[in-house]
Design an enzyme around this catalytic site. Structure first.
Site, short mmCIF file in Angstrom:
data_model
loop_
_atom_site.label_atom_id
_atom_site.label_comp_id
_atom_site.label_asym_id
_atom_site.label_seq_id
_atom_site.Cartn_x
_atom_site.Cartn_y
_atom_site.Cartn_z
N SER A 1 26.35 33.51 48.34
CA SER A 1 27.57 32.72 48.49
C SER A 1 27.35 31.31 47.91
CB SER A 1 27.99 32.69 49.96
OG SER A 1 29.29 32.18 50.10
N ASP B 1 35.35 41.73 47.77
CA ASP B 1 35.06 40.34 48.13
C ASP B 1 36.31 39.47 47.96
OD1 ASP B 1 34.02 37.79 48.55
OD2 ASP B 1 32.19 38.18 47.40
N HIS C 1 32.06 40.39 50.78
CA HIS C 1 31.21 39.21 50.68
C HIS C 1 30.02 39.26 51.63
CE1 HIS C 1 30.59 35.15 49.18
NE2 HIS C 1 30.44 34.70 50.42
#
Length: 289
Positions: A161, A207, A239
């Site tokens: 991330s 995601d 994600h």
């Protein structure tokens, strides 16, 4: 004294020769690639939860480092094969170290010294995470309790991330790195055209935090000056898939690190030709051969 018959003598010579070759082969392999660690890889070995090396760990408490928060170092206990490459892994926005902890023992058991981190602040953006990641890498290779087990010329970075965005920034600013792996990277800037480090980028088809079309694929497409690169889009993933043990992520991450940190071409088979993996929606790479 009874003499051996020719056939018996030849059989004994054949056995002695095979034993000698078996002893010589590892030495020849090591001479050809001094960074090669561990046995020849197989599909089973790169997908296993535990690799061939037994792993120990040491905690790095908050305040003991310069420029980074607390972390955990995972390292192989067998140093008979020489020093190892090192990898520092950074978590994402408001994510604790626990979210990426699974990468530590998984990668270390394959023959790497791995450090997972907590960010200084949970809300740190990618640039701050990159600075912390590189500070931790410096500490790991020069001051940590396991510094003597590390080859400081063979280092890599990895992150998820915003930690993935920070990883790309680290690769852009530090061309001496041997590899970078960005897991669903998020960043407000795209530094891809500044990267020459062999870089693997992951995305996920579900995601919504760092969508493939907005973040991960543009990051890969921007790697215009990077000769060795790969993009993997996971199927039926989101994600947070990267925050838990995942065989597909482990397989290709291990192969990428082995190929570029250890210069181990035995792992080319898992990267080239481009795999047709049912667990991925897309797989692009430049094939490192």
């Amino acid at each position: 004294m009874k003499l051996l018959r020719p056939r018996a003598l030849m059989a004994i010579l054949a056995i002695v020769t095979s034993i000698a070759l078996a002893l010589i082969a590892p030495a020849q392999a090591a001479a050809g690639n001094p960074y090669q660690r561990g046995p020849a890889p197989t599909e089973a070995s790169v997908t296993a939860e535990t690799g061939p090396f037994t792993v120990a760990q040491v905690n790095v408490p908050s305040g003991s480092g310069q420029g980074f928060n607390n972390g955990t170092i995972y390292f192989p206990t067998d140093t008979s094969q020489g020093t190892f490459g090192a990898v520092v892994i950074m978590p994402g926005f408001v994510a604790p170290q626990a979210e990426i902890a699974w990468y530590g023992p998984r990668l270390a058991s394959q023959g790497f010294v791995v450090m997972t981190l907590d960010s200084n602040a949970l809300w740190d953006f990618p640039t701050d995470r990159s600075n912390q990641q590189l500070a931790a890498l410096s500490y790991l290779t020069t001051k940590s309790a396991v510094k003597n087990e590390i080859d400081p010329t063979r280092t890599a970075v990895m992150g998820w991330s915003m930690g993935g965005g920070g990883t790309l920034e680290s690769a852009a600013s530090t061309p001496s790195l041997k590899a970078a792996i960005a897991l669903a990277p998020w960043d407000i800037v795209n530094v891809g055209d500044q990267i020459t480090v062999p870089t693997m980028i992951y995305g996920a088809d579900g995601d919504t935090v760092a969508p493939v079309s907005t973040f991960t694929l543009p990051a890969y497409n921007a790697l215009t000056n990077d000769r060795d690169k790969a993009f993997i889009e996971l199927r039926n993933a989101d994600h947070f898939t990267f925050a838990g043990a995942n065989t597909t992520v482990a397989k290709y991450s291990i192969s990428w690190l082995k190929r570029f940190v250890d210069n181990d071409t035995r792992y080319d088979q898992f990267l080239c030709p481009t795999p047709n993996d049912p667990n991925t929606v897309a797989f692009q790479n430049t094939c490192p051969m």
